[in-house]
Design an enzyme around this catalytic site. Structure first.
Site, PDB file in Angstrom:
ATOM      1  N   ARG A   1      -9.452   0.540   8.992  1.00  0.00           N
ATOM      2  CA  ARG A   1      -9.013  -0.829   9.243  1.00  0.00           C
ATOM      3  C   ARG A   1     -10.071  -1.631   9.977  1.00  0.00           C
ATOM      4  O   ARG A   1      -9.853  -2.812  10.267  1.00  0.00           O
ATOM      5  CB  ARG A   1      -7.747  -0.808  10.088  1.00  0.00           C
ATOM      6  CG  ARG A   1      -6.447  -1.066   9.330  1.00  0.00           C
ATOM      7  CD  ARG A   1      -5.323  -1.019  10.343  1.00  0.00           C
ATOM      8  NE  ARG A   1      -4.103  -1.647   9.944  1.00  0.00           N
ATOM      9  CZ  ARG A   1      -3.066  -1.021   9.377  1.00  0.00           C
ATOM     10  NH1 ARG A   1      -3.143   0.238   9.065  1.00  0.00           N
ATOM     11  NH2 ARG A   1      -1.957  -1.681   9.121  1.00  0.00           N
TER      12      ARG A   1
ATOM     13  N   ARG B   1      -0.544  -9.254  13.450  1.00  0.00           N
ATOM     14  CA  ARG B   1      -1.099  -8.275  12.503  1.00  0.00           C
ATOM     15  C   ARG B   1      -1.893  -8.963  11.397  1.00  0.00           C
ATOM     16  O   ARG B   1      -2.908  -8.446  10.939  1.00  0.00           O
ATOM     17  CB  ARG B   1       0.019  -7.415  11.915  1.00  0.00           C
ATOM     18  CG  ARG B   1       0.531  -6.397  12.918  1.00  0.00           C
ATOM     19  CD  ARG B   1       1.895  -5.891  12.550  1.00  0.00           C
ATOM     20  NE  ARG B   1       1.895  -5.150  11.307  1.00  0.00           N
ATOM     21  CZ  ARG B   1       2.937  -5.057  10.498  1.00  0.00           C
ATOM     22  NH1 ARG B   1       4.059  -5.678  10.783  1.00  0.00           N
ATOM     23  NH2 ARG B   1       2.857  -4.362   9.399  1.00  0.00           N
TER      24      ARG B   1
ATOM     25  N   ARG C   1      11.321  -6.783   5.287  1.00  0.00           N
ATOM     26  CA  ARG C   1      11.066  -5.355   5.038  1.00  0.00           C
ATOM     27  C   ARG C   1      11.985  -4.451   5.855  1.00  0.00           C
ATOM     28  O   ARG C   1      12.229  -4.685   7.032  1.00  0.00           O
ATOM     29  CB  ARG C   1       9.611  -5.022   5.356  1.00  0.00           C
ATOM     30  CG  ARG C   1       9.293  -3.562   5.112  1.00  0.00           C
ATOM     31  CD  ARG C   1       7.841  -3.326   4.894  1.00  0.00           C
ATOM     32  NE  ARG C   1       7.063  -3.360   6.122  1.00  0.00           N
ATOM     33  CZ  ARG C   1       5.767  -3.083   6.148  1.00  0.00           C
ATOM     34  NH1 ARG C   1       5.116  -2.792   5.037  1.00  0.00           N
ATOM     35  NH2 ARG C   1       5.111  -3.141   7.281  1.00  0.00           N
TER      36      ARG C   1
ATOM     37  N   ARG D   1      11.172  -2.193  11.290  1.00  0.00           N
ATOM     38  CA  ARG D   1      10.128  -1.762  12.225  1.00  0.00           C
ATOM     39  C   ARG D   1       9.969  -2.779  13.347  1.00  0.00           C
ATOM     40  O   ARG D   1      10.052  -3.975  13.120  1.00  0.00           O
ATOM     41  CB  ARG D   1       8.793  -1.636  11.478  1.00  0.00           C
ATOM     42  CG  ARG D   1       8.703  -0.383  10.663  1.00  0.00           C
ATOM     43  CD  ARG D   1       7.523  -0.383   9.716  1.00  0.00           C
ATOM     44  NE  ARG D   1       6.264  -0.859  10.289  1.00  0.00           N
ATOM     45  CZ  ARG D   1       5.098  -0.789   9.642  1.00  0.00           C
ATOM     46  NH1 ARG D   1       5.028  -0.256   8.447  1.00  0.00           N
ATOM     47  NH2 ARG D   1       4.002  -1.246  10.209  1.00  0.00           N
TER      48      ARG D   1
ATOM     49  N   LYS E   1       0.833  -1.212   0.000  1.00  0.00           N
ATOM     50  CA  LYS E   1       0.000   0.000   0.000  1.00  0.00           C
ATOM     51  C   LYS E   1       0.868   1.262   0.000  1.00  0.00           C
ATOM     52  O   LYS E   1       0.657   2.175  -0.787  1.00  0.00           O
ATOM     53  CB  LYS E   1      -0.924   0.018   1.232  1.00  0.00           C
ATOM     54  CG  LYS E   1      -1.869  -1.177   1.323  1.00  0.00           C
ATOM     55  CD  LYS E   1      -2.833  -1.035   2.493  1.00  0.00           C
ATOM     56  CE  LYS E   1      -2.185  -1.147   3.868  1.00  0.00           C
ATOM     57  NZ  LYS E   1      -1.692  -2.508   4.193  1.00  0.00           N
TER      58      LYS E   1
HETATM   59  P1  AMP Z   1       0.894   0.341   8.987  1.00  0.00           P
HETATM   60  O1  AMP Z   1       2.091   1.205   8.789  1.00  0.00           O
HETATM   61  O2  AMP Z   1      -0.287   0.770   8.156  1.00  0.00           O
HETATM   62  O3  AMP Z   1       1.203  -1.126   8.858  1.00  0.00           O
HETATM   63  O4  AMP Z   1       0.431   0.565  10.509  1.00  0.00           O
HETATM   64  C1  AMP Z   1       1.267   0.196  11.580  1.00  0.00           C
HETATM   65  C2  AMP Z   1       0.468   0.018  12.847  1.00  0.00           C
HETATM   66  O5  AMP Z   1      -0.167   1.254  13.202  1.00  0.00           O
HETATM   67  C3  AMP Z   1      -0.685  -0.985  12.756  1.00  0.00           C
HETATM   68  O6  AMP Z   1      -0.256  -2.319  12.927  1.00  0.00           O
HETATM   69  C4  AMP Z   1      -1.567  -0.509  13.905  1.00  0.00           C
HETATM   70  O7  AMP Z   1      -1.011  -0.878  15.164  1.00  0.00           O
HETATM   71  C5  AMP Z   1      -1.444   1.004  13.779  1.00  0.00           C
HETATM   72  N1  AMP Z   1      -2.477   1.513  12.860  1.00  0.00           N
HETATM   73  C6  AMP Z   1      -2.298   2.059  11.625  1.00  0.00           C
HETATM   74  N2  AMP Z   1      -3.467   2.402  11.070  1.00  0.00           N
HETATM   75  C7  AMP Z   1      -4.425   2.059  11.954  1.00  0.00           C
HETATM   76  C8  AMP Z   1      -5.843   2.115  11.962  1.00  0.00           C
HETATM   77  N3  AMP Z   1      -6.520   2.604  10.906  1.00  0.00           N
HETATM   78  N4  AMP Z   1      -6.503   1.666  13.057  1.00  0.00           N
HETATM   79  C9  AMP Z   1      -5.839   1.187  14.131  1.00  0.00           C
HETATM   80  N5  AMP Z   1      -4.506   1.074  14.184  1.00  0.00           N
HETATM   81  C10 AMP Z   1      -3.799   1.503  13.113  1.00  0.00           C
END
Ligand code: AMP
Length: 215
Positions: free
Chosen positions: A94, A172, A128, A161, A19
């Site tokens: 999400r 996740r 990653r 990360r 994404k």
């Molecule tokens: P990402 O970079 O999109 O993989 O997001 C990393 C982490 O941020 C996720 O695993 C969640 O812990 C948190 N996070 C990101 N977006 C959301 C969301 N829309 N709702 C809840 N937690 C989020």
């Protein structure tokens, strides 16, 4: 190339489906800001802000931040001038409550689902690496930076990360299948869903995305 005007797009798809990479590649074509909730949370953690301190442990464990905090944050971000006409929302919504809240304060043009199997998600996430400074994403095997640990684009430091470690990855994925995957049907029923195969190379995914959106 058809001029679509400004678009309001949501990027769905499991963690590691690309994404962020796709968003970074198409912001210039679409001329809208790339808004990644994960990146906003990571920036808050890096500066040790009140928000950052609240969400760090949750994110490191692979859980979702609460709908209340996340929705409020996105609502504020979308109210900023640069996002009024269009945006790419990467990683939001999400959950179904997040999608319903979004419907209350914005109109979505399309929801793009990047489809990828669990096996490929694991392969991608476990290699990653991302740039601490600009957020650009690399992969230890498939897309390494030219110089070890240094970002090709901005010279920033490249790191893994905390939530890209094995235990958090599993968590996740489960959270994704349970809470986020139902959004695919949510947007399909509204007639907004666009499906893109996330398996090919980045260039091909960009190409397929453009075709699917008529760009
Ligand atoms: P990402 O970079 O999109 O993989 O997001 C990393 C982490 O941020 C996720 O695993 C969640 O812990 C948190 N996070 C990101 N977006 C959301 C969301 N829309 N709702 C809840 N937690 C989020």
């Amino acid at each position: 190339m058809a001029n679509m005007g400004y678009m309001k797009l949501i990027f769905l798809g499991p963690p590691g489906s690309g994404k962020g990479t796709l968003a970074a590649r198409v912001v210039d074509i679409l001329k809208v800001p790339h808004i990644s909730t994960g990146a906003i949370f990571r920036a808050a953690i890096a500066t040790k802000s009140f928000l950052g301190l609240r969400v760090k442990a949750i994110i490191d464990a692979g859980h979702l931040v609460s709908d209340r905090i996340t929705i409020e944050m996105v609502k504020e971000r979308l109210a900023q001038a640069d996002a009024r006409q269009g945006y790419i929302l990467d990683g939001f919504p999400r959950t179904i409550p997040q999608a319903e809240a979004l419907d209350g304060f914005s109109t979505v043009d399309k929801a793009v689902d990047l489809d990828l199997s669990d096996a490929l998600v694991l392969e991608r996430l476990s290699g990653r690496r991302i740039c601490r400074k600009c957020g650009f994403t690399y992969h230890a095997t498939f897309n390494p930076p030219k110089k070890a640990d240094i970002c090709d684009t901005c010279g920033g430091e490249i790191y893994t990360r905390d939530d890209d470690r094995e235990k958090a990855i599993q968590e996740r994925l489960e959270v994704y299948r349970e809470q986020t995957a139902p959004l695919i049907d949510y947007y399909r029923k509204k007639g907004l869903l666009v499906e893109v195969d996330a398996r090919p190379t980045v260039d091909l995914v960009v190409e397929n995305f453009r075709k699917a959106l008529g760009l």
